[in-house]
Write an enzyme that holds these catalytic residues in place. Structure first.
Site, PDB file in Angstrom:
ATOM      1  CB  SER A 163      -1.210  -0.197   1.337  1.00 31.88           C
ATOM      2  OG  SER A 163      -1.803   1.076   1.251  1.00 31.88           O
TER       3      SER A 163
ATOM      4  CG  ASP B 142      -6.530  -3.349  -3.809  1.00 29.86           C
ATOM      5  OD1 ASP B 142      -7.314  -2.585  -3.095  1.00 29.86           O
ATOM      6  OD2 ASP B 142      -5.666  -3.638  -3.598  1.00 29.86           O
TER       7      ASP B 142
ATOM      8  CG  HIS C 296      -5.506  -2.233   0.082  1.00 28.72           C
ATOM      9  ND1 HIS C 296      -4.964  -1.862  -1.198  1.00 28.72           N
ATOM     10  CD2 HIS C 296      -4.863  -1.640   0.990  1.00 28.72           C
ATOM     11  CE1 HIS C 296      -4.050  -1.022  -0.898  1.00 28.72           C
ATOM     12  NE2 HIS C 296      -3.873  -0.952   0.296  1.00 28.72           N
TER      13      HIS C 296
END
Length: 557
Positions: free
Chosen positions: A183, A353, A386
């Site tokens: 991330s 995601d 994610h």
């Protein structure tokens, strides 16, 4: 503008006294050191209970922030620390180093890498629980006219935090460093690489759920917060620490969740997308430790990226302020096309995601279109969102093992650079010069071999090499060994107990680097009581390891 004013009113109404200004001005130079050494430090709370050794470190950035680092120098089976390839793990937004330790040891990347022979380092960015120290400022400095401690965005993570941790690990190990980011940890790496930072100390980079362009993200929570200027409203009210676990953060979240199109019945899904492979127990562990604080200014920066679809430095929304900071009226862009095209990169992204949207990732990949083909590995997981990249039950098989496969290839390349290792003929480096193997046989071999094995099996063999014993796998912990074997050390395989009437034929070579003559002699000493007519021993002076299975004269010899 109407959206911004509405957000300010929203914040005032729902957060009330929770936003009272704080004016405590104390130096917390030793706060991070005290935190990491406390009973609830990451080493003592998350690593050591799993049977791994762990060291606490701190590093001070050039702008005075004191960051915590944890080091897992060896795997659970033990072994000698030192000369292992170092790898630095960097977490994402609103997280800390515990990101990499949430799952059981056979599923968490930090533990898997340690067991795989890596020297593992875990970083936590400024403002998180274990990295709240500063040489002169305090996290409590979050008052309207003196943001001080919280006056930063991910620009400062690029300029100060990442270089400080990277240089520290490089200095401690004396080796180029492998990097794994998730991330926001990918964004600060990509931004650094685009400016030519760290590349001289970088061995490879693995970017999981890569964040660069975010203009197309589909996260209802993130999109609503950005479009309604929520972070800007907080800043206007003098709230410079964005604490999602605090009273104000919870109330604000409740208000966002009440908006049309935002369904927070499953909060993690509303933020990250539909994660395919999390179980409820891992989510509960996550909620015990995360999310973490960041600066409100950082949240504004991320919101600017979402609204504008660009990768630029923080926009002060004032030409004079931008001129003061950047020497130009608009913020400079981070140019992804300037990332050196020979950097070994592994990128893995997911079709589900909502933060690292596939459309945005494709924009990043377009920027990397001129990257060396053999230096860029791209993995796409249709069902991954994610959080799957750090907490999925099957992340080991689906993401980490391919990632570590790339790392093994890089590790082999590193080994071949050692002064006493010549890999111009790789098989010779491993087995010694095989006397009767020709090139056509080698080519045939390489069409089919080598094959995979379990990393733990390689650790077991390494234990035998280091110790010179024939014992069962050592878990590196008396408790673990007791659990598996009923004794604190692994049982040995006793060669003298082999029945002496079993017909045996043993052939070994004088040039074999793996089945060394001295080791074979130790085995033969264990068989000294074997019935003479049941044991045939053949010694071939010029044979090495591979000659026994595909030497051209093996049928005669």
């Amino acid at each position: 503008m109407a959206n911004g004013l509405a957000s300010i009113v929203l914040v005032i109404l729902f957060c009330g006294s929770a936003f009272a200004s704080r004016t405590k001005l104390v130096s917390v130079k030793d706060e991070s050191r005290a935190a990491v050494l406390a009973d609830d430090g990451i080493c003592s709370s998350m690593v050591e209970p799993q049977g791994y050794g762990c060291q606490e470190h701190t590093v001070t950035t050039k702008d005075g922030y004191i960051l915590s680092l944890q080091r897992i120098p060896v795997g659970r089976s033990g072994g000698e620390p030192g000369n292992r390839p170092p790898v630095l793990l960097q977490h994402g937004l609103l997280m800390d180093a515990i990101t990499w330790l949430l799952s059981p040891p056979d599923q968490s990347l930090a533990f898997l890498l340690a067991d795989d022979g890596f020297d593992v380092w875990l970083a936590s960015t400024r403002g998180t629980k274990y990295s709240r120290g500063h040489t002169s400022l305090s996290p409590e400095d979050a008052v309207i006219f003196l943001p001080a401690y919280w006056d930063w965005t991910w620009d400062e993570l690029v300029a100060y935090d990442l270089p400080a941790t990277y240089e520290y690990v490089y200095g401690q190990t004396g080796q180029k460093v492998h990097y794994v980011g998730h991330s926001l940890g990918t964004l600060i790496a990509l931004a650094s690489f685009s400016k030519g930072q760290l590349v001289s100390m970088l061995q490879s980079a693995a970017l999981l759920s890569p964040i660069a362009y975010v203009g197309q993200l589909t996260s209802p929570l993130a999109r609503t917060a950005a479009d309604n200027f929520i972070a800007e409203a907080l800043m206007w009210l003098g709230i410079h620490e964005f604490d999602p676990r605090g009273e104000a953060g919870v109330k604000l979240l409740m208000k966002i969740c009440s908006k049309a199109g935002v369904d927070c019945t499953h909060l993690l899904t509303s933020f990250t997308g539909q994660n395919c492979c999390l179980n409820s127990s891992i989510v509960n562990v996550f909620l015990q430790h995360e999310p973490q604080s960041t600066s409100t200014k950082n949240m504004i920066h991320v919101a600017q990226m979402i609204r504008e679809g660009t990768i630029r430095m923080y926009d002060y929304q004032d030409e004079d302020e931008n001129m003061k900071h950047y020497g130009q009226p608009t913020p400079p862009a981070y140019d992804m096309t300037t990332i050196p095209n020979d950097l070994p990169l592994f990128l893995s992204y997911g079709g589900a995601d909502a933060l690292s949207d596939p459309t945005d990732v494709k924009l990043l990949l377009e920027s990397l279109k001129d990257h060396d083909g053999d230096k860029l590995v791209i993995q796409y997981r249709e069902d991954y969102a994610h959080a799957d990249y750090v907490m999925a039950e099957n992340a080991r098989q689906e993401v980490y093992e391919p990632l570590m496969g790339e790392a093994v290839a890089q590790l082999l390349e590193d080994l071949c650079k050692q002064p006493d290792v010549n890999c111009s003929d790789l098989m010779t480096s491993f087995t010694d010069k095989n006397c009767s193997v020709n090139s056509s046989q080698t080519n045939m071999f390489l069409e089919h071999e080598p094959q995979s094995t379990e990393t733990r099996n390689m650790i077991h063999l390494a234990q035998m090499i280091r110790r010179g014993t024939i014992a069962m796998y050592d878990y590196g912990s008396k408790d673990e060994n007791n659990k598996h074997y009923g004794q604190p050390t692994p049982p040995e395989y006793n060669m003298t107990s082999i029945p002496n009437d079993i017909p045996l034929f043993l052939g070994y070579g004088g040039q074999d680097l793996l089945s060394d003559v001295k080791d074979v002699q130790t085995l033969l000493d264990s068989l000294h009581d074997h019935e003479a007519d049941k044991l045939v021993v053949q010694y071939t002076e010029d044979y090495t390891h591979a000659d026994f299975v595909f030497g051209v004269n093996a049928s005669e010899v």
